[in-house]
Scaffold this active site. Structure first.
Site, PDB file in Angstrom:
ATOM      1  N   GLU A  95       0.811  -1.202   0.000  1.00 52.60           N
ATOM      2  CA  GLU A  95       0.000   0.000   0.000  1.00 52.60           C
ATOM      3  C   GLU A  95       0.853   1.264   0.000  1.00 52.60           C
ATOM      4  O   GLU A  95       1.975   1.276   0.507  1.00 52.60           O
ATOM      5  CB  GLU A  95      -0.920   0.012   1.222  1.00 52.60           C
ATOM      6  CG  GLU A  95      -1.901  -1.141   1.173  1.00 52.60           C
ATOM      7  CD  GLU A  95      -2.957  -1.073   2.256  1.00 52.60           C
ATOM      8  OE1 GLU A  95      -3.956  -1.778   2.126  1.00 52.60           O
ATOM      9  OE2 GLU A  95      -2.785  -0.323   3.229  1.00 52.60           O
ATOM     10  N   CYS A 108       3.498   8.332   1.654  1.00 51.75           N
ATOM     11  CA  CYS A 108       4.035   7.285   2.520  1.00 51.75           C
ATOM     12  C   CYS A 108       4.254   6.045   1.650  1.00 51.75           C
ATOM     13  O   CYS A 108       3.306   5.461   1.136  1.00 51.75           O
ATOM     14  CB  CYS A 108       3.006   7.044   3.623  1.00 51.75           C
ATOM     15  SG  CYS A 108       3.538   5.875   4.837  1.00 51.75           S
ATOM     16  N   CYS A 115       7.044  -7.521   6.366  1.00 51.18           N
ATOM     17  CA  CYS A 115       8.205  -7.028   7.111  1.00 51.18           C
ATOM     18  C   CYS A 115       8.705  -8.161   7.980  1.00 51.18           C
ATOM     19  O   CYS A 115       7.921  -8.956   8.493  1.00 51.18           O
ATOM     20  CB  CYS A 115       7.798  -5.844   7.993  1.00 51.18           C
ATOM     21  SG  CYS A 115       9.203  -5.060   8.823  1.00 51.18           S
ATOM     22  N   CYS A 119       7.433  -6.183  14.861  1.00 50.59           N
ATOM     23  CA  CYS A 119       7.123  -5.299  15.989  1.00 50.59           C
ATOM     24  C   CYS A 119       5.726  -5.673  16.485  1.00 50.59           C
ATOM     25  O   CYS A 119       4.813  -5.903  15.690  1.00 50.59           O
ATOM     26  CB  CYS A 119       7.200  -3.834  15.566  1.00 50.59           C
ATOM     27  SG  CYS A 119       8.869  -3.363  15.049  1.00 50.59           S
ATOM     28  N   CYS A 122       2.397  -3.720  15.192  1.00 54.50           N
ATOM     29  CA  CYS A 122       2.306  -3.292  13.794  1.00 54.50           C
ATOM     30  C   CYS A 122       1.631  -4.379  12.962  1.00 54.50           C
ATOM     31  O   CYS A 122       2.053  -5.539  12.987  1.00 54.50           O
ATOM     32  CB  CYS A 122       3.699  -3.004  13.247  1.00 54.50           C
ATOM     33  SG  CYS A 122       3.678  -2.546  11.507  1.00 54.50           S
ATOM     34  N   CYS A 344      -1.057   4.858   9.947  1.00 57.20           N
ATOM     35  CA  CYS A 344       0.143   4.071  10.240  1.00 57.20           C
ATOM     36  C   CYS A 344      -0.232   2.750  10.879  1.00 57.20           C
ATOM     37  O   CYS A 344      -1.039   2.714  11.799  1.00 57.20           O
ATOM     38  CB  CYS A 344       1.000   4.737  11.301  1.00 57.20           C
ATOM     39  SG  CYS A 344       1.593   6.316  10.886  1.00 57.20           S
TER      40      CYS A 344
END
Ligand code: SAH
Length: 377
Positions: A95, A108, A115, A119, A122, A344
Site C-alpha cells: 500500500e 508514505c 516485514c 514489531c 504493527c 500508520c
C-alpha cells in the site's frame, strides 16, 4: 503483471541508465533525456520520447520497458487522503498513502512486501515477510501518486512535496533498492525533492544506519516507541540486537555526516498502559537529551486482535506537556485517512508469507464506504 525478459528502466538510477545507454553505444545525454521522459513527463512508451531517434526508439522497444506496478484500487477519504493498493510481481500487494495538508502532500511509500521485524503493535509485521520491493516498484509508487492527479506536469508534481519511507516494510533491510529509489526522488532530472523532504524511517538497524550516512543524504526518523530496553525488547524485537544506547549513538553518527544542521525525528507509537505513563515520559525526556531530535507521538492505530489500545486524548496531552516541560520539541501525529484504513500500522497488503509466521494469505480488506471512493484507471 507478467514478468517479461525486457529491462525495466523505471527503477534505474541516473548512473545505471548512463551505463545502459553506453552499452548501446549511445552518449550519456541520452540517459538524461530518457530519465526526464520517465520521471518528469510520465512517459508510458518509447514512442512518446520524441527527441530520441526513431532507430534508437525501435531498439529500446525491443529490449526495454517502463513498467509500473499494477494499481488494484485507489481510495480517497473525506479528508483528501488517498490510498492505493498496488500489486507487485509475484502477486502480493503493498500500500501507498498520500496525505495532503495545506500546500504539502506527504507520500508514505512501502519498501517491502510485509516485514521481517515483527514489531508487536504493527499489522504489517503480523503478516510476515515475502520479499524486498525492486527500485522500480518503490519509485513507481511516487509516479502512480502524481499521475493520479492527471498529466505529470509541474502543477501535478507539486501534489507530492514530501516522501516518507513509512509504508510497509523496513527500508534499511532493502538497502540498495531503497537508496536507488530515494536517489531518483532527489535527482533534479527526476522528482527533484530536497533532502529535507525525503525521510527514511527505521526501527533501528544500526549497521545499515551507518552505511546510509555514507552513501546518501536524507532525513532520518527512528521508531523508538519505548524509553528503556526492557520494554523496547518486547515492542521492537530488533532492540535485542541493537539496544537503545547503540541506536542513539548511531543517530548521532548519522547527524555528524550531514553537511547541514538537522535533527532526528523520534517516532513514539503510544499505547494505553504500555508506554504512556508519567514514568515513561520521565525516562524518555532523559534519554532524548542525548541526541538532537524532535519527538513525534503517534497515537496507536488499532487493528483486529492487536491486543493494544490507543490512550485517551487527555493521556496523550499530558505526556506531550511533560515532554515540552523537559525541553523536547513534541508533536502528535494527527490520524488521517481513518475510514479508508490508511493510518500508520493499518496498512494491510496481501502478503504471501515466506517466513510461515502466518499460515495463510491475509485478504485485502479495503472496501470502504466513502462516497468519493474511485477506482483508478
Ligand atoms: N519499518 C519502519 C517503517 C515502519 S512504519 C520503521 O519501523 O520505522 C512507520 C511508523 O508507524 C513506525 O514508527 C511504526 O512503528 C509505526 N506503526 C506501526 N504500527 C502502528 C500502529 N498500529 N499504530 C501507530 N503507529 C504504528
Amino acid at each position: 503483471m507478467n514478468q517479461t525478459s525486457k529491462t525495466n528502466l523505471l527503477g534505474m538510477s541516473p548512473v545505471q541508465l548512463a551505463e545502459y545507454f553506453s552499452k548501446l553505444g549511445e552518449k550519456p545525454f541520452r540517459a538524461t533525456q530518457v530519465l526526464k521522459w520517465i520521471h518528469q513527463h510520465g512517459a508510458e512508451s518509447f514512442d512518446e520520447m520524441t527527441n530520441i531517434s526513431k532507430s534508437l526508439r525501435e531498439v529500446l522497444k525491443e529490449q526495454a520497458e517502463v513498467r509500473e506496478p499494477e494499481i488494484v484500487s485507489q481510495d480517497i477519504s473525506k479528508d483528501g487522503t488517498r490510498k492505493w493498493v498496488i500489486r507487485v510481481e509475484g502477486g502480493s500487494c503493498v500500500e501507498t498513502v498520500l496525505i495532503p495538508e495545506g500546500d504539502r502532500g506527504t507520500l508514505c511509500v512501502s519498501s517491502q512486501v510485509g516485514c521481517s521485524l515483527n514489531c508487536s503493535f504493527c499489522s504489517t509485521g503480523k503478516q510476515g515477510f515475502n520479499r524486498n520491493l525492486t527500485a522500480a516498484e518503490i519509485i513507481g509508487q511516487v509516479r502512480i501518486a502524481i499521475k493520479s492527479f492527471g498529466p505529470m506536469d509541474p502543477a501535478n508534481k507539486r501534489m507530492v512535496t514530501n516522501v516518507v519511507m513509512m509504508g510497509m516494510g523496513e527500508p534499511l533491510m532493502n538497502f540498495e533498492r531503497v537508496v536507488a529509489a530515494m536517489t531518483l526522488m532527489m535527482e533534479d532530472n527526476a522528482y527533484g525533492l530536497s533532502k529535507r523532504r525525503v525521510t527514511l524511517s527505521t526501527a533501528g538497524v544500526v549497521p545499515a544506519m551507518d552505511k546510509l550516512g555514507d552513501v546518501i543524504d536524507v532525513s532520518l526518523a527512528v521508531s523508538l516507541h519505548a524509553p528503556n530496553d526492557e520494554l523496547r525488547d518486547v515492542l521492537v524485537p530488533i532492540n535485542k540486537k541493537y539496544p537503545i544506547n547503540e541506536l542513539i549513538d548511531a543517530c548521532n553518527r548519522y547527524l555528524e555526516k550531514l553537511d547541514d544542521k538537522r535533527v532526528i525525528t523520534i517516532e513514539y507509537t503510544m499505547m494505553q498502559g504500555v508506554n504512556d505513563l508519567p514514568e515513561h515520559a520521565k525516562q524518555l525526556a532523559k534519554l532524548l537529551k542525548k541526541v538532537p531530535c524532535k519527538l513525534n507521538i503517534i497515537p496507536f492505530n488499532p487493528f483486529p486482535n492487536s491486543g493494544y489500545k490507543r490512550p485517551s486524548s487527555k493521556a496523550i496531552e499530558l505526556f506531550k506537556d511533560a515532554m515540552h516541560k523537559a525541553g523536547i520539541r513534541t508533536t502528535v501525529r494527527r490520524t488521517r485517512g481513518d475510514e479508508i484504513d490508511a493510518a500508520c500500522g493499518q496498512l494491510v497488503g496481501m502478503v504471501d508469507d515466506k517466513t510461515r509466521r502466518t499460515s495463510k494469505l491475509i485478504p485485502v480488506v479495503q472496501q470502504s464506504d466513502v462516497s468519493a471512493t474511485s477506482n483508478a484507471r
